[in-house]
Design a protein around this motif. Sequence first.
Motif, PDB file in Angstrom:
ATOM      1  N   THR A  54       0.887  -1.095   0.098  1.00 42.42           N
ATOM      2  CA  THR A  54       0.128   0.066   0.061  1.00 42.42           C
ATOM      3  C   THR A  54       0.886   1.334  -0.084  1.00 42.42           C
ATOM      4  N   SER A  55       0.622   2.172  -0.885  1.00 46.74           N
ATOM      5  CA  SER A  55       1.347   3.541  -0.960  1.00 46.74           C
ATOM      6  C   SER A  55       0.194   4.579  -1.315  1.00 46.74           C
ATOM      7  N   LEU A 119      -3.785   9.921   3.951  1.00 46.64           N
ATOM      8  CA  LEU A 119      -5.040   9.448   3.443  1.00 46.64           C
ATOM      9  C   LEU A 119      -5.333   8.119   3.661  1.00 46.64           C
ATOM     10  N   TYR A 120      -6.548   7.762   3.549  1.00 44.54           N
ATOM     11  CA  TYR A 120      -7.033   6.237   3.689  1.00 44.54           C
ATOM     12  C   TYR A 120      -6.543   5.485   2.304  1.00 44.54           C
ATOM     13  N   ALA A 121      -6.120   4.209   2.532  1.00 43.80           N
ATOM     14  CA  ALA A 121      -5.917   3.183   1.574  1.00 43.80           C
ATOM     15  C   ALA A 121      -6.290   1.932   2.040  1.00 43.80           C
ATOM     16  N   VAL A 293      -5.133   1.231   6.003  1.00 37.86           N
ATOM     17  CA  VAL A 293      -3.848   1.804   6.034  1.00 37.86           C
ATOM     18  C   VAL A 293      -3.978   3.397   6.001  1.00 37.86           C
ATOM     19  N   ALA A 294      -3.394   3.982   6.946  1.00 32.27           N
ATOM     20  CA  ALA A 294      -3.284   5.390   6.782  1.00 32.27           C
ATOM     21  C   ALA A 294      -1.940   5.642   6.242  1.00 32.27           C
ATOM     22  N   ARG A 303       4.093   4.240   6.817  1.00 31.22           N
ATOM     23  CA  ARG A 303       2.792   3.683   6.713  1.00 31.22           C
ATOM     24  C   ARG A 303       2.240   3.510   8.132  1.00 31.22           C
ATOM     25  N   LEU A 304       0.723   3.745   8.204  1.00 30.20           N
ATOM     26  CA  LEU A 304       0.459   3.047   9.679  1.00 30.20           C
ATOM     27  C   LEU A 304      -0.816   2.138   9.395  1.00 30.20           C
ATOM     28  N   ALA A 305      -0.726   1.016  10.268  1.00 29.68           N
ATOM     29  CA  ALA A 305      -1.710   0.173  10.223  1.00 29.68           C
ATOM     30  C   ALA A 305      -2.673   0.472  11.561  1.00 29.68           C
TER      31      ALA A 305
END
Length: 566
Positions: A54-55, A119-121, A293-294, A303-305
């Motif tokens: 995720t990016s 942002l949300y992903a 993921v933020a 990246r933040l879970a």
Amino acid sequence: MIRLSYLRLSWLSLAILLSGTATAQTSNDLSATFNSLLGKGVVNRWIKNEPITTSIRDADKRIDLNDSFGNDQTFRPIHRRPRSATGGYILTPGFYELRSRSYCIRAGTHAPSNGDGYLYAPLLGRQKDIVATVLAESARHSEIDQHQVQLLLWAIIARSDFSTMNSELVGVATTLLTPSQLLRLNKQALMGIALSLIDSPEITASLRSIFSAEHQIRELIGQAQSSFQDIEQLAMLAGPALVDNPDVRRGRWSKHPDGYYIRYFPAGYSRTVVQLYVPEGLSTVELDFTDDVAVPANTGAQRLALSNVPYDTTGYAPEEHPVMAQQSKTVPAVIPISPTPKPSVVAPVPTPQYQRICGLVVDADKRTAITGATLTVGSQQLVTDREGRFSLLNLTAGRYISLITEAPNYMPDSLETEIKRLSDCQSLVVYLKPVPVLRTSASVVLGNTPMREGDRIVLENIQFEQSRSDLLPAGRAELDKVVAWMQSHETVTIELSGHTSNEGSRNLNLTLSKARAAACKSYLIRQGIEAGRTKTAGYGPDQPIVSNDSPEKAKNRRVELKIEHL
């Protein structure tokens, strides 16, 4: 510490985690193959097969709501909402907030700062279901500390070999994951990224930092003496990330595929305030953060879970709690027994509902004021004056605020403080630690070789008895040179590491390499070198400098000296 009472170590899980034979037999061949395939194709394949991919490219960057939208609203606590059968929170239209335990899922990057918009992903990658399972199951196992969950996630992201992990982390893994998931993790660990690939010109500086951190995490994660702080230092880069996407600001709303809007306010990597807006057009929403993921807009940030577990549940108004609200409505009115008039009572002066903080930002070492420090509370920012002072106004008494403070050449600081009910200004002092100065320009000379911190050199003449850790005379003579050098450079600290070829059992080679490094350290101590100036490590056959299939494989049987500190 993890208690054995909750470790579900089935025979199948033990067999998966503790059987490293096949991996050990093939790791050298795979490593050699990997080294022979250096180039952009290998780099791209490595990135494509990352456990989590995720990016910011996976985020919807459209702006439907202004950044200030909702700042005048009261956000209701998500943790008080009813839960579904699967554990999700049930939300109706309105504004909500969860102070979520969050986790770093990108090592070798910078911790969140007020310059990072998120942002949300969706959670993507080969191991997305495994990461989601860790997040979901850890919420059901309150006996497992957040640090242990974070270590497990770093091990997964770094593609570590689970058969070589310490027993405590093995226990966490077998508690949270299924046997089939454990088997998949062992398969992904067959091939670590080669050191020569980390230095390849095909790799950007940011990727090199990530690959290097993952490589070092793989080395440390199985060592019993490694602490959480040791691993964390590898995962965290000092200072804020380079702002390479300034259009996405902190507190930017992004739209979730389920129709609601979400924004993030990280306070470091382990705590994130998540705010949601559920529009009137939606009847209900089932909220589950474990697939979210933020993602940072700035590529060098972490990246933040997110988890469904709150790190703090205090500071919300009592009337927001449904049980307390219902009780307040059902208390019967008091009926006086007699009409005797009550004596007049002077009404007390009400405690103010809104408070202000009068604060100061100072250097933690020099205790001097820091001018121009930036403080962030939610979506609001302010800067300290020439005397390091600041004021926060219109704060709701009885609640908690998260305050992030940053200044050039200082480490960012995040803290939570309660807004107390006072008749005067609430005082607060924020201490910032200076960014450590890396002495990369300093060097020393060992023999004829100039060396800096982090450099390694092979001690060519260190020799031992066959399959033993007894030093031969030539080895003692070589170490005498090291003794003289360390005596003339009194601040230098080193690591001595033992290495072997791949002949014989890997476990025996690991034990032998550690014993030989320890023998070298013992010799230095006997010659007057303080024990604390020398660390030891044994890597067995895992770090060859030539192919173990070549006629020169004897070069892999060596002792290396690494400069830890000048």
